[in-house]
Structure formats: structure tokens, C-alpha cells
Design a protein around this motif. Structure first.
Motif, PDB file in Angstrom:
ATOM      1  N   ARG A 162       0.681   4.664  11.377  1.00 42.60           N
ATOM      2  CA  ARG A 162       0.563   5.145  10.004  1.00 42.60           C
ATOM      3  C   ARG A 162      -0.828   4.857   9.483  1.00 42.60           C
ATOM      4  O   ARG A 162      -1.615   4.133  10.101  1.00 42.60           O
ATOM      5  CB  ARG A 162       1.605   4.510   9.095  1.00 42.60           C
ATOM      6  CG  ARG A 162       1.466   3.008   8.882  1.00 42.60           C
ATOM      7  CD  ARG A 162       2.522   2.510   7.901  1.00 42.60           C
ATOM      8  NE  ARG A 162       2.283   1.120   7.520  1.00 42.60           N
ATOM      9  CZ  ARG A 162       2.877   0.511   6.497  1.00 42.60           C
ATOM     10  NH1 ARG A 162       3.749   1.184   5.761  1.00 42.60           N
ATOM     11  NH2 ARG A 162       2.606  -0.739   6.197  1.00 42.60           N
ATOM     12  N   ILE A 163      -1.119   5.428   8.306  1.00 41.46           N
ATOM     13  CA  ILE A 163      -2.358   5.144   7.601  1.00 41.46           C
ATOM     14  C   ILE A 163      -1.982   4.787   6.168  1.00 41.46           C
ATOM     15  O   ILE A 163      -1.159   5.460   5.544  1.00 41.46           O
ATOM     16  CB  ILE A 163      -3.331   6.334   7.670  1.00 41.46           C
ATOM     17  CG1 ILE A 163      -4.678   5.980   7.040  1.00 41.46           C
ATOM     18  CG2 ILE A 163      -2.733   7.582   7.069  1.00 41.46           C
ATOM     19  CD1 ILE A 163      -5.758   7.012   7.327  1.00 41.46           C
ATOM     20  N   THR A 164      -2.526   3.683   5.666  1.00 43.67           N
ATOM     21  CA  THR A 164      -2.138   3.192   4.347  1.00 43.67           C
ATOM     22  C   THR A 164      -3.329   3.225   3.394  1.00 43.67           C
ATOM     23  O   THR A 164      -4.489   3.182   3.805  1.00 43.67           O
ATOM     24  CB  THR A 164      -1.585   1.759   4.412  1.00 43.67           C
ATOM     25  OG1 THR A 164      -2.629   0.859   4.834  1.00 43.67           O
ATOM     26  CG2 THR A 164      -0.419   1.669   5.384  1.00 43.67           C
ATOM     27  N   PHE A 165      -2.992   3.253   2.106  1.00 45.21           N
ATOM     28  CA  PHE A 165      -4.001   3.368   1.056  1.00 45.21           C
ATOM     29  C   PHE A 165      -3.726   2.302   0.002  1.00 45.21           C
ATOM     30  O   PHE A 165      -2.730   2.376  -0.727  1.00 45.21           O
ATOM     31  CB  PHE A 165      -3.958   4.763   0.439  1.00 45.21           C
ATOM     32  CG  PHE A 165      -4.203   5.869   1.432  1.00 45.21           C
ATOM     33  CD1 PHE A 165      -5.468   6.393   1.604  1.00 45.21           C
ATOM     34  CD2 PHE A 165      -3.163   6.358   2.213  1.00 45.21           C
ATOM     35  CE1 PHE A 165      -5.702   7.403   2.533  1.00 45.21           C
ATOM     36  CE2 PHE A 165      -3.378   7.367   3.139  1.00 45.21           C
ATOM     37  CZ  PHE A 165      -4.655   7.886   3.305  1.00 45.21           C
ATOM     38  N   THR A 166      -4.587   1.299  -0.071  1.00 49.27           N
ATOM     39  CA  THR A 166      -4.460   0.217  -1.037  1.00 49.27           C
ATOM     40  C   THR A 166      -5.445   0.425  -2.177  1.00 49.27           C
ATOM     41  O   THR A 166      -6.654   0.556  -1.930  1.00 49.27           O
ATOM     42  CB  THR A 166      -4.744  -1.142  -0.376  1.00 49.27           C
ATOM     43  OG1 THR A 166      -3.873  -1.328   0.742  1.00 49.27           O
ATOM     44  CG2 THR A 166      -4.538  -2.281  -1.364  1.00 49.27           C
ATOM     45  N   PRO A 167      -4.993   0.517  -3.430  1.00 55.34           N
ATOM     46  CA  PRO A 167      -5.925   0.727  -4.547  1.00 55.34           C
ATOM     47  C   PRO A 167      -7.062  -0.284  -4.537  1.00 55.34           C
ATOM     48  O   PRO A 167      -6.840  -1.486  -4.368  1.00 55.34           O
ATOM     49  CB  PRO A 167      -5.030   0.564  -5.780  1.00 55.34           C
ATOM     50  CG  PRO A 167      -3.663   0.956  -5.299  1.00 55.34           C
ATOM     51  CD  PRO A 167      -3.583   0.450  -3.885  1.00 55.34           C
ATOM     52  N   ALA A 168      -8.292   0.212  -4.722  1.00 56.82           N
ATOM     53  CA  ALA A 168      -9.468  -0.643  -4.643  1.00 56.82           C
ATOM     54  C   ALA A 168     -10.020  -1.020  -6.009  1.00 56.82           C
ATOM     55  O   ALA A 168     -10.950  -1.815  -6.088  1.00 56.82           O
ATOM     56  CB  ALA A 168     -10.563   0.054  -3.825  1.00 56.82           C
ATOM     57  N   ASP A 169      -9.471  -0.446  -7.082  1.00 56.65           N
ATOM     58  CA  ASP A 169      -9.927  -0.825  -8.416  1.00 56.65           C
ATOM     59  C   ASP A 169      -8.753  -0.745  -9.384  1.00 56.65           C
ATOM     60  O   ASP A 169      -7.675  -0.249  -9.051  1.00 56.65           O
ATOM     61  CB  ASP A 169     -11.104   0.047  -8.880  1.00 56.65           C
ATOM     62  CG  ASP A 169     -10.774   1.541  -8.873  1.00 56.65           C
ATOM     63  OD1 ASP A 169      -9.589   1.903  -9.075  1.00 56.65           O
ATOM     64  OD2 ASP A 169     -11.697   2.354  -8.676  1.00 56.65           O
ATOM     65  N   ALA A 171       0.815  -1.201   0.000  1.00 54.12           N
ATOM     66  CA  ALA A 171       0.000   0.000   0.000  1.00 54.12           C
ATOM     67  C   ALA A 171       0.856   1.262   0.000  1.00 54.12           C
ATOM     68  O   ALA A 171       2.035   1.238   0.351  1.00 54.12           O
ATOM     69  CB  ALA A 171      -0.923  -0.003   1.220  1.00 54.12           C
ATOM     70  N   GLN A 172       0.234   2.357  -0.399  1.00 54.75           N
ATOM     71  CA  GLN A 172       0.853   3.674  -0.275  1.00 54.75           C
ATOM     72  C   GLN A 172       0.664   4.124   1.171  1.00 54.75           C
ATOM     73  O   GLN A 172      -0.459   4.123   1.678  1.00 54.75           O
ATOM     74  CB  GLN A 172       0.193   4.660  -1.232  1.00 54.75           C
ATOM     75  CG  GLN A 172       0.138   4.190  -2.679  1.00 54.75           C
ATOM     76  CD  GLN A 172       1.520   4.052  -3.278  1.00 54.75           C
ATOM     77  OE1 GLN A 172       2.313   4.978  -3.266  1.00 54.75           O
ATOM     78  NE2 GLN A 172       1.810   2.884  -3.815  1.00 54.75           N
ATOM     79  N   ALA A 173       1.730   4.495   1.836  1.00 50.94           N
ATOM     80  CA  ALA A 173       1.659   4.750   3.275  1.00 50.94           C
ATOM     81  C   ALA A 173       1.990   6.194   3.617  1.00 50.94           C
ATOM     82  O   ALA A 173       2.860   6.819   3.005  1.00 50.94           O
ATOM     83  CB  ALA A 173       2.603   3.815   4.025  1.00 50.94           C
ATOM     84  N   HIS A 207      -8.802   1.283  -0.358  1.00 53.70           N
ATOM     85  CA  HIS A 207      -9.095   0.722   0.951  1.00 53.70           C
ATOM     86  C   HIS A 207      -8.107   1.367   1.919  1.00 53.70           C
ATOM     87  O   HIS A 207      -6.888   1.289   1.723  1.00 53.70           O
ATOM     88  CB  HIS A 207      -8.919  -0.792   0.965  1.00 53.70           C
ATOM     89  CG  HIS A 207      -9.799  -1.514  -0.021  1.00 53.70           C
ATOM     90  ND1 HIS A 207     -11.163  -1.347  -0.062  1.00 53.70           N
ATOM     91  CD2 HIS A 207      -9.507  -2.411  -1.008  1.00 53.70           C
ATOM     92  CE1 HIS A 207     -11.671  -2.098  -1.030  1.00 53.70           C
ATOM     93  NE2 HIS A 207     -10.696  -2.742  -1.621  1.00 53.70           N
ATOM     94  N   ILE A 208      -8.624   2.011   2.950  1.00 58.69           N
ATOM     95  CA  ILE A 208      -7.796   2.786   3.869  1.00 58.69           C
ATOM     96  C   ILE A 208      -7.644   2.013   5.173  1.00 58.69           C
ATOM     97  O   ILE A 208      -8.638   1.568   5.752  1.00 58.69           O
ATOM     98  CB  ILE A 208      -8.426   4.165   4.133  1.00 58.69           C
ATOM     99  CG1 ILE A 208      -8.606   4.917   2.809  1.00 58.69           C
ATOM    100  CG2 ILE A 208      -7.585   4.973   5.103  1.00 58.69           C
ATOM    101  CD1 ILE A 208      -9.402   6.195   2.948  1.00 58.69           C
ATOM    102  N   GLN A 237     -12.970   3.911  -0.540  1.00 56.05           N
ATOM    103  CA  GLN A 237     -13.207   5.343  -0.386  1.00 56.05           C
ATOM    104  C   GLN A 237     -12.566   6.110  -1.540  1.00 56.05           C
ATOM    105  O   GLN A 237     -11.437   5.823  -1.926  1.00 56.05           O
ATOM    106  CB  GLN A 237     -12.613   5.838   0.932  1.00 56.05           C
ATOM    107  CG  GLN A 237     -13.230   5.215   2.167  1.00 56.05           C
ATOM    108  CD  GLN A 237     -14.653   5.681   2.393  1.00 56.05           C
ATOM    109  OE1 GLN A 237     -14.962   6.864   2.203  1.00 56.05           O
ATOM    110  NE2 GLN A 237     -15.516   4.766   2.790  1.00 56.05           N
ATOM    111  N   GLN A 238     -13.266   7.100  -2.065  1.00 56.72           N
ATOM    112  CA  GLN A 238     -12.697   7.984  -3.071  1.00 56.72           C
ATOM    113  C   GLN A 238     -11.803   9.000  -2.371  1.00 56.72           C
ATOM    114  O   GLN A 238     -12.236   9.704  -1.455  1.00 56.72           O
ATOM    115  CB  GLN A 238     -13.799   8.711  -3.844  1.00 56.72           C
ATOM    116  CG  GLN A 238     -13.290   9.747  -4.845  1.00 56.72           C
ATOM    117  CD  GLN A 238     -12.515   9.122  -6.006  1.00 56.72           C
ATOM    118  OE1 GLN A 238     -12.836   8.009  -6.438  1.00 56.72           O
ATOM    119  NE2 GLN A 238     -11.503   9.812  -6.490  1.00 56.72           N
TER     120      GLN A 238
END
Length: 659
Positions: free
Chosen positions: A294-301, A169-171, A216-217, A265-266
Motif C-alpha cells: 500500500r501507499i499511505t498519506f500522513t498530513p504534513a501540516d 495515515a490515509q491509505a 508525507h507519503i 509533498q503537495q
């Protein structure tokens, strides 16, 4: 079915599979014979069997157990189980109802708990996790990621997927969030935490630097044994998820058990991400500290995955800061000495160089561009004027010649508007985003250095702006030079925007086949002996072009310092096209040679900081929302844009005529 409540689904199999033909520990037989009415009291988990003999094309319907579940239920033999005997025998029914009342009450409580769990997990797991395990243990425990309760099998499956996501994920680490005024402090250099004696809650913010898309956050909290801290996440002040962190058996513990997943989430590039937490206590004496890592962002599409992949690609081997966080071997820091160079004359470029801390362009802890703040205060002996000038990292101090990426030199420029004595005082602080937002700790011996130098009257005349002074607004229709009081009327071509897309500048590449780099070869003949060059004669074409324009009476030039994603896509001040928080010292020093020469030739510097098509996350005349990865902070005022403006000001604002 004749029952007050109940959910029943299980194997609909051929009767011959039941005892005595089949094993008595087989699940369907136990339900139908030992616990006939269990379906009235609690859900029974199982499977549907059908189409067992699909390979027999000539099989009759009753021989296939039904080719679909609906066909299965149309066959009387498969939907006529033994419980009908119970309903046809009043005496047996009354006895069974009497002995089962307590069991029904207990099962009602179990069903209610199960319903609550299902409500907590009303949404599905992320699609990229694949199918949920079919075979699961029958225990009940809290699930990681805030997914409610479930089996240990399910918990292990969720934990594995959360770990896999955290690696790809992007962190945004918590320590990258703005701490000033947030109520947090940095604990052990890795967590944001709350001091219970000072605050009960805290909220920290950061700009979302990744491409726009659906994610996905995952908030990665820290489990504590003192209390269940509560957390919240918001995007542009809109709450998207709350979370109560489970207790840990340890004083502090990290891992998927303490994660909160907020799905699909968009998030737009440049959005403001806010994470808040509040303390809690088990005994009213000792308090948790609302820690999070931390908070991570995993592409959902797929579209978001492609956008993230695109921005992670770099055409320049000088980048890869995420792979090489600190370049070794490290060198020793400078001694804290200060050198004043340049012509010490009124309106000329006077350069202060500090022999400061060692750094490399690719450093991230600390980042020399965002986390190290050199500011120099220059004051005339009369007390006025006094200027606070931002400084910048200058590698080895001669990067235009050496192409150095590292060194101990830090620099600030002044074009003094008075002759006489000037004093200087350095301020050097270090801390997360200290160069952008202020703050940070003073760094000895580089902080608080003072000195004095003398400035003489300028000896320049003619077109050279150094004989005219700084161009300034005086409340009239035209700008006026502060020195000789002349008014200025700008006359010049507003092109080419890609003037700096020049092959002689370090690390300058063309991204589009139809838009090559410039050589300015026709103007090499306009170069004059004694004009500046770099690296053994590089730059003669562009220096000659400026000479040509000045000779024709032009007094202004226009150019873009950043056009990635625009028409040219061949100019950026960074170490690579996508690395917006690390600047190319040698390239920018070479730009400075050209722009300083323009000042001597009486050429006004028209900086066009960005092109419209990559200024923010909007495209076209209608301003349709879209992902524009080349935009700075998605168009917002975040760390990328703040740093860009600071670097342009620190390196070029000493020029006398510019906008």
C-alpha cells in the motif's frame, strides 16, 4: 586549526573536571590525553556545556562557563587545550604524524562514508516525529524508510514512528489500484506483484481520494530474498521518489525496514497516483517480484490535518464503512431467478430483477456498487434495437418501503421502443472496480441467464410521455418524441434546485441552519387518489407539487441530485454525506417513485449533476485552487465520478425525457 581536515566539537567544560579531579574514563579527558589528535582524523560527537550556574544571578562570566556557546569560547581557559603543546614540540609532532598516517587514511574513508550518509539524509525527519534521540549507539546500519545509514537507536526510533504513522495515515491499498494493463497481478489478495516470466516492470494508477494538502507519503514495499526490487512513485506523471528495497532474509517480509518515505509533498484531491516497480535478481536465476502492499498519506501540516479530520466526520450513523467493513450476520445468496415487472408496454418502465448475491450497502470487500457489475442485454426479436443496460444493487427489492440496506436483489430498467418479443441476457461479474472499468470474474449462477418477455403497444395519451415515446435529438432546433413525432419545447421553472431536499426521503438531513428541508405541505391538497406514495403515505407533498406544475402547463422540472458543499448542502445519493462509494438504496428508490411520476405527468427531468462551487478543487470566478472535499475525485474522472454517473444512468435513464 593546523590540520588538513577535521571536524571537532565536544564538551567545553571546566578544567577541574578532568583527571585527577574527575574520572579518567570521562570522554573529554580521553580525547585530550589519550587520543589528542583524533579531531584531525574524524568527527567527534559530543555536547556543549554552558550556563551551568544560571541560577546564580551574581555569578561572573567565568563562573557560568559562559551563558551562551559564544561566551564560552571567549574565555581562554576553555579554549586552550593541551594539543598546543604538541604543535610546539617538533620531535613529538613528527613521531605522532608518522605513526598516525595509516589511521588517517582509515579515518578518511570513514569520514567519506559518513558524508555520504549525511547526504542521503539531507532532509530532516517529519516534524511531528519530535526530537531525534540524543543518546545513540555507535554502530552503523541501514535505516528504515530510505533514510540512509545510522545507529540502531535511530533505526528503532524511525521504525516506531513509521508504524505509528501507518496506523493514522490515509491509505490506498495496492489492490485498489487499477490492475488491467498495469503489468501487475494480485498476489495472495494483498500485494500487487510482477510475474517475471511475463513482465520485468509494472506501473499501477489510482485517483487520490483524500483532501488536497501536504502529505508525507510512505510506500510500503515487500522485502524479498531473491533480489532488490526498485520502486518509483509519481503524482500526475511527475516522479517524486525512487527506492531500492533492501534484501530480506525471508522469502517475503513486510515492515518499516522496507518502507520508503517521501516527505512534504503537495497532493491535490483527484490527482493520479502512480506506483511502479521492477524485478531484480541476486543470482540471475531467481527474481524478486516487485511486491508492494500500500501507499499511505500522513498530513504534513495543520491545515491538511484539519481537512482530513473534516472529511472523516459524518452526520449520518448509516455510514462508518471504514469501521464496519462487513455487516454481520451474512445471509445466503439468491437463487439466480429473474422477475420481469412493471407494465410490459412500449415506452413503459419494464423492470428486470435478479435474485443475486447477498450484499449490504456498507460492504467493502466487495463493494456492491463498484465491484459487482450487473449488465443486462435486451434485444428485440427483429435483432434491432439491442441495448446493454447497467444494473444496480437494490437491497431487498422494496427498499422504498422497508428502508432496507441489504438483500439479494439486483435490478435493471428498460423502456422498450418496440412492441413484440424481447430477450434478455444477464452478465454478472465481480472484481475490483468491475462496475466502473469492466473486467472481473463471472459469478455463477447469476451470469449468462437468458429469458424472453412480450411487450404490448402503449395505451397512454395526453401529457403522459409514455404515449409519445423517447425524446431524442434529430439534428434540428428542437428535440422530437420517437413515438408520435411531436417536437418538444421545454417550458418550466429552473428551480428549486433543492427539490429533492425533502423530509419524507430517507436519511435526508439539512446541514445549514438557514436552509431547512422542504415539506411541500401546501401541495398535499394537490395529491390525487391513486398517485404513488411510500411508507404509509409519505411523499404526498412532493407528488402533489408535480401535479400542480403539470396542471399549470409546465413541462419540465430542474433539480440537483448532489449539492453537498453547495448552497443547499442537503442532497446526496450516498449513505452519508462523505461516503461517495456507497449509495443509499431506500432513498434512491424513493427518488425514483417521484421521477417516474413526473414522466407520467409530462414533466421533463433536468438533472443538474453538481453545483459549480463543488464540482472540482477550484473556487470563485478566478478558479483559485483549493481543497473542496465534496467534489468528486477533485474534478477528475475517477472512481467517485464514474460510480455517480453509473448510478444515475442505471436508476433513472429509462425516463423518456431528461438530460
Amino acid at each position: 586549526m593546523d590540520a588538513n581536515f577535521g571536524i571537532y566539537y565536544d564538551t567545553f567544560a571546566y578544567i577541574s573536571r578532568e583527571p585527577p579531579h574527575g574520572p579518567q574514563d570521562q570522554f573529554p579527558w580521553q580525547v585530550m590525553n589519550l587520543h589528542r589528535d583524533v579531531w584531525k582524523e574524524a568527527p567527534i560527537e559530543g555536547e556543549v556545556e554552558y550556563n551551568w550556574q544560571k541560577q546564580r544571578a551574581d555569578a561572573k562570566l567565568e563562573q557560568t562557563f559562559g551563558r551562551t556557546p559564544d561566551e564560552t569560547m571567549t574565555i581562554p581557559a576553555y579554549r586552550n587545550p593541551d594539543w598546543k603543546k604538541l604543535h610546539n614540540n617538533p620531535i613529538e609532532k613528527r613521531q605522532h604524524m608518522k605513526t598516525n598516517r595509516l589511521r588517517q587514511l582509515l579515518c578518511m574513508a570513514l569520514l567519506l562514508a559518513t558524508s555520504v550518509t549525511l547526504m542521503q539524509r539531507a532532509h530532516s525527519f517529519p516534524a511531528h516525529w519530535g526530537e531525534v534521540p540524543r543518546m545513540q549507539t555507535r554502530d552503523l546500519r541501514p535505516l528504515p524508510g530510505g533514510y540512509g545509514n545510522g545507529s540502531s537507536t535511530l533505526a528503532d526510533w524511525i521504525e516506531k514512528n513509521l508504524k505509528d504513522d501507518s496506523q493514522t495515515a490515509q491509505a490506498l491499498p495496492s489492490k485498489d489500484f487499477e490492475q488491467s494493463g498495469s503489468g501487475y497481478y494480485l498476489d495472495q489478495e494483498q500485494w500487487l506483484a510482477i510475474n517475471p516470466s511475463k513482465n520485468k516492470s509494472a506501473t499501477a494508477k489510482n485517483v487520490f481520494p483524500f483532501p488536497s494538502g501536504r502529505y508525507h507519503i510512505t510506500l510500503e514495499a515487500v522485502g524479498e530474498d531473491d533480489g532488490k526490487s526498485k520502486y518509483s512513485v509519481a503524482i500526475n506523471e511527475k516522479g517524486i521518489g525512487d527506492f531500492e528495497c533492501p534484501l530480506s532474509e525471508k522469502q517475503m517480509e513486510e515492515g518499516p525496514a522496507f518502507y520508503k518515505v517521501i516527505e512534504n509533498q503537495q497532493v491535490d484531491s483527484g490527482a493520479i497516483i502512480a506506483v511502479g516497480s521492477s524485478i531484480a535478481s541476486n543470482d540471475g536465476k531467481e527474481y524478486s517480484r516487485g511486491r508492494w502492499s500500500r501507499i499511505t498519506f500522513t498530513p504534513a501540516d495543520e491545515a491538511t490535518k484539519a481537512a482530513v479530520k473534516k472529511t472523516s466526520m459524518s452526520p449520518n450513523p448509516k455510514t462508518k464503512t471504514s469501521i464496519v467493513p462487513v455487516v454481520l450476520p451474512r445471509q445466503i445468496d439468491g437463487k439466480g431467478s429473474v422477475d420481469i415487472s412493471g407494465e410490459r408496454k412500449q415506452w413503459h418502465n419494464v423492470i428486470l430483477t435478479l435474485d443475486g448475491p447477498y450484499a449490504h450497502e456498507l460492504d467493502i470487500e466487495p463493494n456492491p456498487f463498484t465491484d459487482c457489475n450487473l449488465t443486462v442485454t435486451f434485444t428485440h426479436e427483429s435483432g434491432s434495437p439491442s441495448y446493454k443496460i447497467p444494473g444496480y444493487f437494490a437491497a431487498d427489492g422494496k427498499a422504498s418501503e422497508s428502508s432496507a440496506q441489504s438483500g439479494t436483489h439486483w435490478r435493471a430498467h428498460l423502456s422498450p421502443d418496440k412492441a413484440g418479443n424481447w430477450t434478455y441476457t444477464t452478465s454478472f461479474t465481480r472484481g475490483k472496480y468491475a462496475a466502473l472499468d469492466g473486467g472481473g470474474a463471472a459469478v455463477a449462477p447469476f451470469h449468462g441467464i437468458t429469458g424472453i418477455f412480450t411487450v404490448a403497444v402503449s395505451d397512454k395519451s395526453g401529457r403522459d410521455f409514455r404515449g409519445k415515446g423517447r425524446l431524442q435529438y434529430v439534428g434540428k432546433h428542437h428535440l422530437q418524441f420517437a413515438g408520435n413525432q411531436e417536437f418538444f419545447f421545454k417550458v418550466g421553472a429552473d428551480s428549486p434546485e433543492t427539490m429533492l431536499a425533502y423530509k419524507d426521503f430517507d436519511n435526508t438531513v439539512a446541514m445549514k441552519k438557514g436552509v431547512p428541508l422542504k415539506s411541500w405541505e401546501p401541495h398535499v391538497k394537490d395529491y390525487k387518489e391513486g398517485d404513488p406514495t411510500w411508507k404509509g403515505g409519505h411523499g404526498k407533498g412532493l407528488i402533489g407539487a408535480l401535479n400542480y406544475l403539470a396542471a399549470k402547463g409546465v413541462n419540465g422540472i430542474s433539480f440537483l441530485p448532489y449539492n453537498a458543499g453547495g448552497d443547499g448542502d442537503n442532497i446526496w445519493p450516498f449513505v452519508s454525506r462523505e461516503e461517495k462509494l456507497h449509495y443509499d438504496c431506500s432513498k434512491l428508490d424513493q427518488w425514483a417513485i417521484v421521477l417516474d411520476h413526473a414522466t407520467t405527468k409530462g414533466l421533463y427531468l433536468h438533472f443538474k449533476l453538481q453545483e459549480n462551487e463543488m464540482d472540482d478543487n477550484r473556487l470563485g470566478d478566478k478558479g483559485e485552487k483549493s481543497n473542496v472535499p465534496e467534489s468528486l475525485d477533485g474534478g477528475k474522472l475517477g472512481p467517485e465520478r464514474k460510480l455517480y454517473c453509473r448510478e444515475m444512468i442505471a436508476r433513472f435513464a429509462h425516463a423518456l425525457a431528461l438530460n
